[in-house]
Design an enzyme around this catalytic site. Structure first.
Site, PDB file in Angstrom:
ATOM      1  N   CYS A 120       0.822  -1.207   0.000  1.00 37.31           N
ATOM      2  CA  CYS A 120       0.000   0.000   0.000  1.00 37.31           C
ATOM      3  C   CYS A 120       0.860   1.263   0.000  1.00 37.31           C
ATOM      4  CB  CYS A 120      -0.961  -0.011   1.177  1.00 37.31           C
ATOM      5  SG  CYS A 120      -0.201  -0.454   2.721  1.00 37.31           S
ATOM      6  N   ARG A 137       4.132   1.340  -1.502  1.00 30.38           N
ATOM      7  CA  ARG A 137       5.117   1.391  -2.576  1.00 30.38           C
ATOM      8  C   ARG A 137       4.856   0.346  -3.641  1.00 30.38           C
ATOM      9  NH1 ARG A 137       9.845   1.901  -0.468  1.00 30.38           N
ATOM     10  NH2 ARG A 137       9.137   2.112   1.676  1.00 30.38           N
ATOM     11  N   SER A 190      10.327   2.872   5.352  1.00 31.02           N
ATOM     12  CA  SER A 190       8.880   2.747   5.546  1.00 31.02           C
ATOM     13  C   SER A 190       8.261   4.036   6.061  1.00 31.02           C
ATOM     14  CB  SER A 190       8.588   1.640   6.561  1.00 31.02           C
ATOM     15  OG  SER A 190       9.160   0.437   6.151  1.00 31.02           O
ATOM     16  N   GLN A 219       6.209  -5.391   8.706  1.00 29.39           N
ATOM     17  CA  GLN A 219       5.403  -6.075   7.697  1.00 29.39           C
ATOM     18  C   GLN A 219       6.139  -6.191   6.376  1.00 29.39           C
ATOM     19  OE1 GLN A 219       1.717  -3.912   7.407  1.00 29.39           O
ATOM     20  NE2 GLN A 219       0.613  -5.790   7.795  1.00 29.39           N
ATOM     21  N   GLY A 227     -18.169   0.729  25.377  1.00 33.11           N
ATOM     22  CA  GLY A 227     -18.443   1.523  24.184  1.00 33.11           C
ATOM     23  C   GLY A 227     -17.859   0.888  22.936  1.00 33.11           C
ATOM     24  N   ALA A 228     -18.197   1.494  21.790  1.00 36.02           N
ATOM     25  CA  ALA A 228     -17.673   0.958  20.537  1.00 36.02           C
ATOM     26  C   ALA A 228     -16.554   1.866  20.047  1.00 36.02           C
ATOM     27  CB  ALA A 228     -18.787   0.876  19.511  1.00 36.02           C
ATOM     28  N   GLU A 269     -13.381   2.226  16.735  1.00 30.73           N
ATOM     29  CA  GLU A 269     -12.372   1.404  16.062  1.00 30.73           C
ATOM     30  C   GLU A 269     -11.161   1.137  16.939  1.00 30.73           C
ATOM     31  OE1 GLU A 269      -9.986   1.427  11.866  1.00 30.73           O
ATOM     32  OE2 GLU A 269     -11.239   3.142  12.376  1.00 30.73           O
ATOM     33  N   THR A 270     -10.615   2.202  17.566  1.00 31.36           N
ATOM     34  CA  THR A 270      -9.394   2.036  18.359  1.00 31.36           C
ATOM     35  C   THR A 270      -9.627   1.091  19.532  1.00 31.36           C
ATOM     36  OG1 THR A 270      -8.969   4.329  17.798  1.00 31.36           O
ATOM     37  CG2 THR A 270      -7.486   3.322  19.365  1.00 31.36           C
ATOM     38  N   GLY A 271     -10.803   1.238  20.169  1.00 32.71           N
ATOM     39  CA  GLY A 271     -11.132   0.370  21.289  1.00 32.71           C
ATOM     40  C   GLY A 271     -11.155  -1.084  20.869  1.00 32.71           C
TER      41      GLY A 271
END
Lengths: 429, 276
Positions: free
Chosen positions: A49, A51, A108, A115, A188-189, A191-193
């Site tokens: 994603c 290079r 990077s 990765q 709670g919801a 993404e990071t959590g």
């Protein structure tokens, strides 16, 4: 080394340009087949994603960075968005150096990203499938993976969390000895959590609980992650039994107050409580930080860990560069030794041709009984002339630190005596 | 006389060896030196072997185990701290706390080498087996207590960094809080038991040997205070559920008393319990 490389990366182009140059596995296979057909002896195409880079050995006549860039843009049909100036182009030692830097993670976006080494492995595997690997690329691959391995074991450039969610896991590992015996509660919801909880599960956390104002959401997540659901109103009760709390609730006021935590700490016999507050505005009253054995961190604190780790990684770059230099020298020595043998052979053959031709021309002037001696004497002269130069060349080919000098010697010799191409081609044919 | 010369040379050499050891562990802690990482454990074992050889030679040359004076005992304490740490390093596979613990061993060995005196003639009662038990138990206890203090200190340092969210080298290199606390706690329990044994033997046996024995002797009172401190700490843990910072502070304070008892009381106050 007749290596040519072009590439587009986060250094040279923005995401909307890079994404147009992203190659799927099938596209890579197609492109490699096309490149192998008359353009390169060996080639490999890396696409991630951040290079897309092409490395080719033995470019055909007239192939250079510019023409190759055009070709690659055409293959993707990305002419409108992607322009030649989005690409960088490097050759021989510079290209190897670049590939090593990529493998080491110092090229990077997030320095020390680990990765990339797997992605490189994948790219070489794809090249193998497409039958575009050869002796030189094989050796280049080994050296590249070796750089990656050495960098990981000999430096700490890959160490330390560099994302907020991993920073939370890093902190958990600094508080608790065995996450398998601990449990976590996600409130709670967000993404990071969720990501943090996933990382904790990846590190083998014993048990997870999930609370959400919308119970259905909590149930869905609990099913997906293999946890249990806690009533949103019973959060404070749950604090008694869990060791890690990840809170990311959208709430204008604090969800957890210091008095509640103080109370809970008594009930849990002062067992350490690790609270990750990633809510903005914050969910847990920061005054709770003052309570003994309570470790409360907000987004800023997690960000501080990320910053610190990035700084620490940067200080490792000189060590990484040293490793790259060493490996580069080793690879060039090997490559050089490839050319030394055939060149000596060619040198010997050329002189022998001259000798036998001249002897043949004049052999009739000698008495029959002297002809054998003539052969012997002229051979000796040729051997004596060859002796010193071949010794010097062989020394350079067998290693030592004179690889550059040796490359120059081979090149000079080939030019002076008019040997065509490079020695290795002959050797392989 | 060549034997005693060898002992003297080794006595000078031992602090140097420990200094090298501490330097290596310090480099490994504060920097990144893969070569140092690889050799430091080997150097540790070599130093322990050299130290044991030194003590064995001392025993042979002076014809008594090196437990007859405070400074001889300090050397035994140093090596037993080093051995205790080596055990922990092998057992937990974490070599990052060595710098702090071996620093303590270096301090004890340096004091010992500076002030130790050859004592060819010692009172008869120092040949007693009971004394052997008393001293061994006390040594084990002090070793464990020293280890618990260092781990307690490391716990507090890490705890402070983590609470303040200013993360530095302590945060980067030390093992986790729970492990540091467990180490310190285990060492306290072990040390407390050993100390209890030493005290009981001392109280029962010493009055029979020493004419001037008194229950009001500063050494005895000092030791009892130390014992009570540890007992209180353990009780607070069991009964009040104290954990972490508070218990670590107790471990440190108690160690402070141990240190005082070994130095000030032993050297200046005690009427008996010093033998030269």
């Amino acid at each position: 080394m007749d290596l040519l490389s072009i590439g587009i990366s986060h250094h040279t182009a923005p995401l909307e340009v890079r994404e147009r140059m992203w190659f799927s596995h099938e596209e890579i296979a197609g492109a490699l087949t096309r490149l192998k057909d008359g353009l390169f002896r060996e080639c490999v195409l890396v696409s991630t994603c951040n290079r897309t880079e092409l490395y080719g050995i033995g470019p055909a006549q007239g192939i250079d960075g510019t023409s190759l860039t055009k070709l690659l843009i055409d293959v993707k049909g990305a002419g409108g968005t992607v322009r030649a100036e989005h690409f960088h182009s490097v050759e021989s030692g510079g290209a190897i150096n670049h590939l090593f830097k990529v493998a080491a993670g110092i090229d990077s976006m997030v320095i020390g990203d680990i990765q990339i080494l797997n992605q490189l492995k994948e790219a070489f595997a794809l090249a193998k499938e497409a039958d575009t690997m050869g002796p030189v690329l094989n050796r280049l691959m080994q050296a590249t993976l070796h750089v990656g391995k050495r960098v990981r074991t000999e430096t700490s450039i890959c160490e330390g969390a560099v994302s907020v969610s991993y920073a939370a896991v890093e902190l958990a590992n600094k508080i608790f000895a065995d996450l398998g015996k601990k449990s976590a509660l996600l409130i709670g919801a967000g993404e990071t959590g969720e990501l943090t909880l996933k990382h904790l599960l990846g590190k083998g956390i014993g048990h997870v609980k999930i609370a959400n104002r919308t119970r259905a959401k909590a149930e869905a997540l609990a099913d997906a992650m293999g946890g249990t659901v806690v009533d949103y109103d019973a959060i404070v009760d749950a604090l008694r039994s869990v060791d890690i709390i990840i809170s990311s609730v959208n709430s204008p006021s604090y969800v957890v107050q210091p008095e509640e935590v103080q109370q809970v700490m008594k009930q849990r016999w002062n067992n350490p409580l690790f609270i990750i507050d990633i809510g903005v505005p914050r969910n847990v009253n920061p005054a709770a930080r003052k309570i003994d054995n309570v470790f409360l961190y907000d987004m800023d604190a997690l960000g501080a860990i990320v910053d610190m780790n990035l700084e620490r990684r940067k200080t490792e770059i000189p060590k990484v560069t040293r490793i790259i230099r060493e490996e580069l020298a080793g690879l060039l020595r090997w490559h050089n030794s490839l050319e030394v043998g055939p060149t000596i052979q060619e040198f010997r053959e050329t002189l022998e041709t001259i000798r036998s031709q001249e002897v043949g021309k004049h052999v009739n002037r000698f008495r029959p009984e002297d002809r054998e001696l003539l052969d012997l004497v002229t051979k000796r002269i040729v051997n004596k002339i060859l002796h010193h130069p071949t010794t010097v060349l062989k020394q350079g080919g067998e290693g030592n630190d004179h690889s550059n000098e040796s490359i120059l010697r081979v090149k000079t010799l080939r030019e002076l005596f008019g040997f065509s191409g490079n020695g290795r081609d002959r050797h392989e044919d | 006389m060549s034997g005693s010369l060898a002992v003297e040379l080794l006595a000078v050499l031992m602090p140097v060896l420990y200094a090298v050891l501490v330097l290596l562990y310090g480099l490994a802690f504060f920097g990144t030196y893969p070569a140092v990482e690889r050799v430091k454990a080997r150097v540790l074992f070599a130093v322990i072997v050299a130290h044991l050889a030194y003590l064995a030679l001392r025993t042979a040359v002076f014809d008594h185990p090196p437990i007859t004076s405070l400074f001889e005992i300090m050397s035994v304490l140093a090596v037993s701290i080093a051995i205790g740490y080596a055990y922990i390093e092998v057992r937990t596979r974490t070599g990052t706390t060595g710098f702090f613990i071996l620093l303590l061993a270096l301090a004890f060995q340096t004091a010992s080498s500076l002030f130790v005196k050859d004592s060819p003639q010692i009172p008869a009662y120092l040949h007693s087996y009971v004394l052997g038990f008393h001293v061994s138990a006390a040594l084990l206890g002090y070793t464990a207590i020293s280890l618990s203090a260092v781990y307690g200190l490391l716990y507090l340092l890490l705890y402070r960094e983590m609470k303040s969210t200013r993360f530095g080298v302590i945060y980067a290199r030390l093992p986790n809080l729970e492990m540091l606390e467990t180490m310190s706690d285990n060492a306290v329990v072990f040390g407390f038991i050993a100390l209890t044994v030493a005290i009981v033997i001392g109280i029962l046996w010493l009055p029979r040997v020493f004419q001037e024995y008194s229950y009001w002797d500063p050494k005895l009172i000092g030791t009892i205070v130390i014992w009570l401190l540890y007992a209180a700490g353990l009780a607070a843990k069991k009964i009040l559920g104290w954990q972490g910072r508070k218990t670590m502070i107790i471990a440190l304070v108690a160690f402070g008393f141990v240190f005082l008892s070994m130095t000030v009381i032993n050297l200046y106050l005690s009427s008996f319990h010093r033998f030269h």
